[in-house]
Structures are given as C-alpha cells and as structure tokens.
Design a protein around this motif. Structure first.
Motif, short mmCIF file in Angstrom:
data_model
loop_
_atom_site.label_atom_id
_atom_site.label_comp_id
_atom_site.label_asym_id
_atom_site.label_seq_id
_atom_site.Cartn_x
_atom_site.Cartn_y
_atom_site.Cartn_z
N ARG A 97 3.76 16.71 66.07
CA ARG A 97 3.01 15.84 66.97
C ARG A 97 3.75 14.51 67.12
NH1 ARG A 97 -1.23 18.82 64.92
NH2 ARG A 97 -2.61 19.61 66.54
N SER A 98 3.65 13.91 68.27
CA SER A 98 4.25 12.60 68.52
C SER A 98 3.64 11.53 67.64
CB SER A 98 4.04 12.21 69.99
OG SER A 98 4.64 13.13 70.84
N GLY A 99 4.42 10.51 67.37
CA GLY A 99 3.87 9.33 66.72
C GLY A 99 4.45 8.96 65.38
N HIS B 230 5.58 16.38 70.30
CA HIS B 230 4.67 16.89 71.31
C HIS B 230 3.37 16.10 71.31
CE1 HIS B 230 7.18 20.52 71.68
NE2 HIS B 230 7.30 20.43 70.36
N GLU B 231 2.86 15.84 72.49
CA GLU B 231 1.52 15.27 72.62
C GLU B 231 0.52 16.34 72.18
OE1 GLU B 231 0.98 12.12 73.33
OE2 GLU B 231 3.15 11.85 73.51
N ASP B 232 -0.69 15.93 71.81
CA ASP B 232 -1.70 16.88 71.32
C ASP B 232 -1.94 18.05 72.28
OD1 ASP B 232 -2.12 15.56 68.94
OD2 ASP B 232 -3.86 14.45 69.65
N ALA B 233 -1.95 17.77 73.58
CA ALA B 233 -2.22 18.82 74.57
C ALA B 233 -1.13 19.89 74.58
CB ALA B 233 -2.37 18.22 75.96
N ASN B 234 0.05 19.57 74.05
CA ASN B 234 1.18 20.50 74.07
C ASN B 234 1.54 21.02 72.69
OD1 ASN B 234 1.52 20.09 76.86
ND2 ASN B 234 2.69 18.24 76.45
N PHE B 235 0.62 20.90 71.74
CA PHE B 235 0.90 21.30 70.37
C PHE B 235 -0.33 21.98 69.80
CE2 PHE B 235 1.79 20.54 65.81
CZ PHE B 235 3.13 20.91 65.75
N HIS B 236 -0.36 23.29 69.88
CA HIS B 236 -1.51 24.07 69.42
C HIS B 236 -1.12 24.83 68.16
CE1 HIS B 236 -4.33 23.63 72.84
NE2 HIS B 236 -3.21 23.17 73.38
N ASP C 118 -0.60 16.63 60.67
CA ASP C 118 0.82 16.34 60.42
C ASP C 118 1.66 17.61 60.26
OD1 ASP C 118 0.43 13.60 60.52
OD2 ASP C 118 0.04 13.46 58.37
N VAL C 119 1.14 18.75 60.65
CA VAL C 119 1.86 20.02 60.48
C VAL C 119 3.24 19.95 61.15
CG1 VAL C 119 0.80 21.11 62.50
CG2 VAL C 119 1.64 22.54 60.64
N LEU C 120 4.20 20.55 60.46
CA LEU C 120 5.57 20.68 60.97
C LEU C 120 5.85 22.15 61.22
CD1 LEU C 120 7.48 18.51 58.32
CD2 LEU C 120 6.65 17.77 60.58
N LEU C 121 6.39 22.47 62.38
CA LEU C 121 6.87 23.82 62.66
C LEU C 121 8.39 23.78 62.52
CD1 LEU C 121 4.71 24.68 65.81
CD2 LEU C 121 4.20 25.11 63.40
N VAL C 122 8.90 24.45 61.50
CA VAL C 122 10.32 24.41 61.18
C VAL C 122 10.91 25.79 61.47
CG1 VAL C 122 12.02 24.02 59.35
CG2 VAL C 122 9.86 22.72 59.35
N GLN C 123 11.84 25.84 62.42
CA GLN C 123 12.49 27.10 62.75
C GLN C 123 13.98 26.94 62.51
OE1 GLN C 123 12.56 28.73 66.88
NE2 GLN C 123 11.44 30.39 65.88
N ILE C 124 14.52 27.82 61.67
CA ILE C 124 15.92 27.74 61.29
C ILE C 124 16.59 29.07 61.59
CG2 ILE C 124 17.54 27.35 59.39
CD1 ILE C 124 15.20 25.87 57.95
N THR C 125 17.64 29.01 62.40
CA THR C 125 18.46 30.18 62.67
C THR C 125 19.68 30.07 61.76
OG1 THR C 125 17.74 30.17 64.97
CG2 THR C 125 19.68 31.50 64.44
N LEU C 126 19.96 31.14 61.00
CA LEU C 126 21.08 31.13 60.09
C LEU C 126 21.67 32.53 59.97
CD1 LEU C 126 19.77 30.75 56.42
CD2 LEU C 126 18.34 31.34 58.33
N THR C 127 22.86 32.59 59.41
CA THR C 127 23.54 33.86 59.25
C THR C 127 22.80 34.73 58.24
OG1 THR C 127 25.62 32.74 59.72
CG2 THR C 127 25.77 34.92 58.75
#
Length: 132
Positions: A9-11, A46-52, A64-73
C-alpha cells in the motif's frame, strides 16, 4: 540472479521501502546463496482501491501486508526455500518492523536459459560469454 517485485500500500517512507528491499536481498544471499551483486528489485505502491488482499485467510494480516514475488533460477530444495521464508520474515521483523504474518512470498523458479541479463546473452554466467 533473482528478479524481485514487492507490492504494498502507498504511504511508507523511502527508508522503509529500502529496508524491505535490502532485507530481501540480504536473505537471498545468506539463505539461498545468491551472489551479493545480483540485485534487480522494484517496489510498487498501490492506493487502497488497487490493492486487494485477504486480511484473514489463513490468518490475520494488517494493512501493512507485503506481496513479495521473486523469480529465480530453479534448483533449491524445499528445505532451502523454507529456511529462506523463515529467515526473511525474521529479518523484516527486525528491520523495518514488518509483522511476519504480513509477508506473503511467492517464488517463481525458471531454467537458467530463461534469463538474459543484457547484451542479448542468455544464461546465468553472461560474463564468460561476453569475453569469448
């Protein structure tokens, strides 16, 4: 050389965002053996409206949730990944103070030939090909 994207989320201040990225990178290095110079990372706010995000499944999360996406070998064991998950949430809890329940992690594993770090070269070790 992993590629990491964090959505939140933004902020949050710049120091918080930097601490999140540095914590992820340091944990990739210490827990999964990623090279210290292999950091390619972004933060998307992301603003609240764009972060579900589900705030209660399978346990309670804060805003304060974080979405962590990691692409690796590909090539790490399930134990390696579990150690990474545990080490990462512990590190982010220490700095910048993220609740472990708020760290949602997704690893995407791909073959080494699915990477091109630049100059049209493929694979994990492009410097040896560039020298040829």
């Amino acid at each position: 050389m992993p590629m990491t994207h964090v959505s939140m989320r933004s902020g949050k201040p710049a120091a918080y965002r930097t601490a999140v990225l540095e914590g992820i990178h340091e944990t990739l290095h210490t827990s999964l053996g990623v090279h210290t110079d292999a950091f390619f990372m972004t933060v998307r706010e992301h603003e609240d409206a764009n972060f579900h995000v589900n705030m209660s499944f399978p346990f309670a999360r804060s805003s304060d949730v974080l979405l962590v996406q990691i692409t690796l070998t590909t090539g790490r064991s399930a134990d390696d990944k579990q150690r990474f998950y545990q080490d990462l949430v512990a590190r982010l809890a220490r700095n910048p103070g993220v609740n472990p329940a708020d760290v949602f992690i997704n690893l995407i594993e791909v073959a080494a030939d699915n990477w091109s770090p630049g100059n049209g070269l493929a694979g994990q070790n492009p410097t040896s090909a560039a020298a040829a």
